[in-house]
Design a protein around this motif. Structure first.
Motif, PDB file in Angstrom:
ATOM      1  N   SER A  17      -9.162   9.073   7.900  1.00  0.00           N
ATOM      2  CA  SER A  17      -8.734  10.020   6.863  1.00  0.00           C
ATOM      3  C   SER A  17      -9.155  11.447   7.203  1.00  0.00           C
ATOM      4  N   LEU A  18     -10.133  11.588   8.112  1.00  0.00           N
ATOM      5  CA  LEU A  18     -10.548  12.924   8.543  1.00  0.00           C
ATOM      6  C   LEU A  18      -9.618  13.473   9.624  1.00  0.00           C
ATOM      7  N   GLU A  19      -9.078  12.545  10.423  1.00  0.00           N
ATOM      8  CA  GLU A  19      -8.270  12.979  11.574  1.00  0.00           C
ATOM      9  C   GLU A  19      -6.771  13.046  11.280  1.00  0.00           C
ATOM     10  N   ASN A  20      -6.320  12.252  10.319  1.00  0.00           N
ATOM     11  CA  ASN A  20      -4.890  12.146  10.055  1.00  0.00           C
ATOM     12  C   ASN A  20      -4.478  13.149   8.971  1.00  0.00           C
ATOM     13  N   LYS A  21      -3.471  13.997   9.298  1.00  0.00           N
ATOM     14  CA  LYS A  21      -3.084  15.027   8.315  1.00  0.00           C
ATOM     15  C   LYS A  21      -2.371  14.421   7.098  1.00  0.00           C
ATOM     16  N   ASP A  22      -1.936  13.165   7.223  1.00  0.00           N
ATOM     17  CA  ASP A  22      -1.280  12.506   6.088  1.00  0.00           C
ATOM     18  C   ASP A  22      -2.244  11.620   5.296  1.00  0.00           C
ATOM     19  N   MET A  23      -3.549  11.821   5.542  1.00  0.00           N
ATOM     20  CA  MET A  23      -4.570  11.085   4.778  1.00  0.00           C
ATOM     21  C   MET A  23      -5.666  12.052   4.357  1.00  0.00           C
ATOM     22  N   GLN A  24      -6.297  11.763   3.243  1.00  0.00           N
ATOM     23  CA  GLN A  24      -7.388  12.633   2.821  1.00  0.00           C
ATOM     24  C   GLN A  24      -8.330  11.874   1.893  1.00  0.00           C
ATOM     25  N   THR A  25      -9.628  12.122   2.062  1.00  0.00           N
ATOM     26  CA  THR A  25     -10.601  11.574   1.112  1.00  0.00           C
ATOM     27  C   THR A  25     -11.260  12.740   0.387  1.00  0.00           C
ATOM     28  N   PHE A  26     -11.239  12.681  -0.932  1.00  0.00           N
ATOM     29  CA  PHE A  26     -11.951  13.673  -1.735  1.00  0.00           C
ATOM     30  C   PHE A  26     -13.179  12.994  -2.324  1.00  0.00           C
ATOM     31  N   LYS A  62       7.021  13.956  -4.005  1.00  0.00           N
ATOM     32  CA  LYS A  62       7.525  14.030  -5.369  1.00  0.00           C
ATOM     33  C   LYS A  62       6.978  12.884  -6.229  1.00  0.00           C
ATOM     34  N   TYR A  63       6.710  11.768  -5.587  1.00  0.00           N
ATOM     35  CA  TYR A  63       6.200  10.597  -6.303  1.00  0.00           C
ATOM     36  C   TYR A  63       4.989  10.027  -5.568  1.00  0.00           C
ATOM     37  N   PHE A  64       4.110   9.409  -6.343  1.00  0.00           N
ATOM     38  CA  PHE A  64       3.035   8.660  -5.691  1.00  0.00           C
ATOM     39  C   PHE A  64       2.873   7.328  -6.407  1.00  0.00           C
ATOM     40  N   ASP A  65       2.286   6.368  -5.708  1.00  0.00           N
ATOM     41  CA  ASP A  65       2.040   5.092  -6.376  1.00  0.00           C
ATOM     42  C   ASP A  65       0.658   4.540  -6.049  1.00  0.00           C
ATOM     43  N   LEU A  66       0.310   3.523  -6.749  1.00  0.00           N
ATOM     44  CA  LEU A  66      -1.000   2.884  -6.583  1.00  0.00           C
ATOM     45  C   LEU A  66      -0.917   1.483  -7.160  1.00  0.00           C
ATOM     46  N   LEU A  69       6.257   8.568   0.262  1.00  0.00           N
ATOM     47  CA  LEU A  69       5.653   8.477  -1.065  1.00  0.00           C
ATOM     48  C   LEU A  69       4.161   8.713  -0.923  1.00  0.00           C
ATOM     49  N   GLY A  70       3.581   9.346  -1.927  1.00  0.00           N
ATOM     50  CA  GLY A  70       2.131   9.465  -1.945  1.00  0.00           C
ATOM     51  C   GLY A  70       1.549   8.116  -2.347  1.00  0.00           C
ATOM     52  N   PHE A  71       0.329   7.862  -1.933  1.00  0.00           N
ATOM     53  CA  PHE A  71      -0.299   6.589  -2.284  1.00  0.00           C
ATOM     54  C   PHE A  71      -1.797   6.802  -2.493  1.00  0.00           C
ATOM     55  N   PHE A  86     -15.344   8.679  -4.967  1.00  0.00           N
ATOM     56  CA  PHE A  86     -14.345   9.212  -4.033  1.00  0.00           C
ATOM     57  C   PHE A  86     -12.952   8.705  -4.370  1.00  0.00           C
ATOM     58  N   ILE A  87     -11.951   9.417  -3.851  1.00  0.00           N
ATOM     59  CA  ILE A  87     -10.559   8.983  -3.956  1.00  0.00           C
ATOM     60  C   ILE A  87      -9.930   9.156  -2.574  1.00  0.00           C
ATOM     61  N   THR A  88      -9.189   8.169  -2.127  1.00  0.00           N
ATOM     62  CA  THR A  88      -8.505   8.281  -0.833  1.00  0.00           C
ATOM     63  C   THR A  88      -7.008   8.286  -1.075  1.00  0.00           C
ATOM     64  N   VAL A  89      -6.357   9.296  -0.514  1.00  0.00           N
ATOM     65  CA  VAL A  89      -4.911   9.444  -0.716  1.00  0.00           C
ATOM     66  C   VAL A  89      -4.204   9.481   0.631  1.00  0.00           C
ATOM     67  N   GLU A  90      -2.954   9.099   0.631  1.00  0.00           N
ATOM     68  CA  GLU A  90      -2.182   9.190   1.871  1.00  0.00           C
ATOM     69  C   GLU A  90      -0.703   9.362   1.580  1.00  0.00           C
ATOM     70  N   LEU A  91       0.014   9.786   2.609  1.00  0.00           N
ATOM     71  CA  LEU A  91       1.475   9.845   2.535  1.00  0.00           C
ATOM     72  C   LEU A  91       1.981   8.663   3.322  1.00  0.00           C
ATOM     73  N   ARG A  92       2.849   7.870   2.717  1.00  0.00           N
ATOM     74  CA  ARG A  92       3.335   6.679   3.407  1.00  0.00           C
ATOM     75  C   ARG A  92       4.830   6.782   3.666  1.00  0.00           C
ATOM     76  N   GLU A  93       5.185   6.456   4.902  1.00  0.00           N
ATOM     77  CA  GLU A  93       6.608   6.426   5.275  1.00  0.00           C
ATOM     78  C   GLU A  93       7.234   5.196   4.647  1.00  0.00           C
ATOM     79  N   ARG A  94       8.429   5.326   4.162  1.00  0.00           N
ATOM     80  CA  ARG A  94       9.105   4.170   3.572  1.00  0.00           C
ATOM     81  C   ARG A  94      10.124   3.591   4.563  1.00  0.00           C
ATOM     82  N   ILE A  95      10.702   2.473   4.195  1.00  0.00           N
ATOM     83  CA  ILE A  95      11.758   1.871   5.012  1.00  0.00           C
ATOM     84  C   ILE A  95      12.852   2.934   5.163  1.00  0.00           C
ATOM     85  N   PRO A  96      13.461   3.071   6.344  1.00  0.00           N
ATOM     86  CA  PRO A  96      14.337   4.237   6.599  1.00  0.00           C
ATOM     87  C   PRO A  96      15.539   4.411   5.677  1.00  0.00           C
TER      88      PRO A  96
END
Lengths: 154, 158
Positions: B52-61, B124-128, B89-91, B72-82
């Motif tokens: 999460s420190l190295e990947n720009k599509d991941m972050q830990t706060f 635009k959207y995130f899920d969990l 989507l955010g996750f 803490f909260i860990t968030v990421e951007l996830r690629e969906r099926i094409p």
């Protein structure tokens, strides 16, 4: 009606059935809007062929005079070592004309047999909260809701 | 108490301890899934945070108080099926606060920071995912006007 595994020669037909299934979800939720062109693309056909070769995935179909009339796709997922392996019953579609003939029940029976062969005890299905038909169907078959997936518009 | 991004120099001790609490909590809701004779793997948890420190599509706060990480909260951007029109989507993959620091609005602040990050990433959207039995979490998300959209159902193969 005979149930058999998906073959390479079926992929174009199954691709169209998948399109019908995903259009159902497309109509339910703006998040799940799809690009219809993908389903008739070489990329999609290649994806399905790869799925056939994958030992951790199973696709079963029914056929009527050379026409594929239904399919079911399942996956075994391996997770962190302290978590048990579970399987996903991902997609099921039966053409309207062939419904209420017990195809889904037979599909599930045969898929469960495949899961048992792999010593898997738990199976997960995912449904949309608005899909009352699907929720009723699975709950009627002893499935219990265990997780909610939240989505929020940002 | 302040909310900030996880830093490379942060000790992962509290994050790993919090992860254990989260996994154990999750286990109480999903006994069917766990094989707790097998130990939690500290190394893979560490790798997760380093990623999460190295990947720009991941972050830990993290929520920090008196130089101690208390949540803490860990968030990421996830690629969906094409074939989906919305490609990413955010996750939220994890959100946890030490039990003794709960009911102080820390999780609210962490979630707010996550939403800010999603906006910055143009998600635009995130899920969990949340366990149906986790009443506290269900109440928390309802309070934040986040509503369930999909259900996961579990069946036993007999």
């Amino acid at each position: 009606m005979k149930i058999r595994k998906l073959k390479k020669g079926d992929v174009k037909q199954v691709a169209l059935l998948r399109l019908k299934l995903f259009l159902k979800w497309d109509a339910m939720d703006p998040i799940d809007k799809i690009d219809r062109k993908y389903f008739k693309s070489q990329k999609h056909y290649a994806f399905l062929k790869k799925w056939i070769a994958d030992k951790k995935r199973l696709t079963l179909v029914t056929e009527d005079n050379g026409k594929i009339t239904a399919f079911i796709m399942s996956t075994i997922t391996v997770r962190e070592p302290f978590m048990k392996t579970v399987c996903y019953l991902g997609e099921i579609w039966v053409e309207p004309k062939y419904r209420k003939k017990g195809i889904t029940t037979e599909f599930i029976k045969q898929t469960k047999k495949w899961f048992s062969k792999h010593k898997i005890k738990w199976v997960i299905v995912s449904t949309h909260s608005l899909d009352k038909q699907a929720n009723k169907f699975w709950k009627g078959r002893g499935f219990k809701e265990f997780n909610k997936i939240y989505k929020m518009k940002n | 108490m302040k909310i900030r991004k996880l830093k490379k120099e942060d000790s992962l001790k509290d994050l790993i301890e919090l992860s254990y609490i989260m996994i154990k909590d999750y286990e109480t809701h999903h006994k069917e899934f766990f094989d707790l004779k097998k130990k939690f793997d500290k190394k893979s948890l560490k790798q997760h945070f380093h990623k999460s420190l190295e990947n720009k599509d991941m972050q830990t706060f993290v929520a920090e108080e008196k130089e101690k990480i208390i949540g803490f909260i860990t968030v990421e951007l996830r690629e969906r099926i094409p074939f989906y029109k919305i490609k990413k989507l955010g996750f939220i993959s994890s959100l946890i606060v030490y039990p003794e620091h709960r009911r102080k609005g820390i999780a609210d602040k962490l979630l707010k920071e996550a939403i800010k990050w999603f906006k910055k990433k143009k998600a635009k959207y995130f899920d969990l995912d949340t366990a149906v039995k986790n009443k506290g979490a269900l109440k928390f998300y309802k309070r934040h006007k986040i509503y369930p959209i999909k259900y996961k159902l579990l069946g036993e193969i007999k």
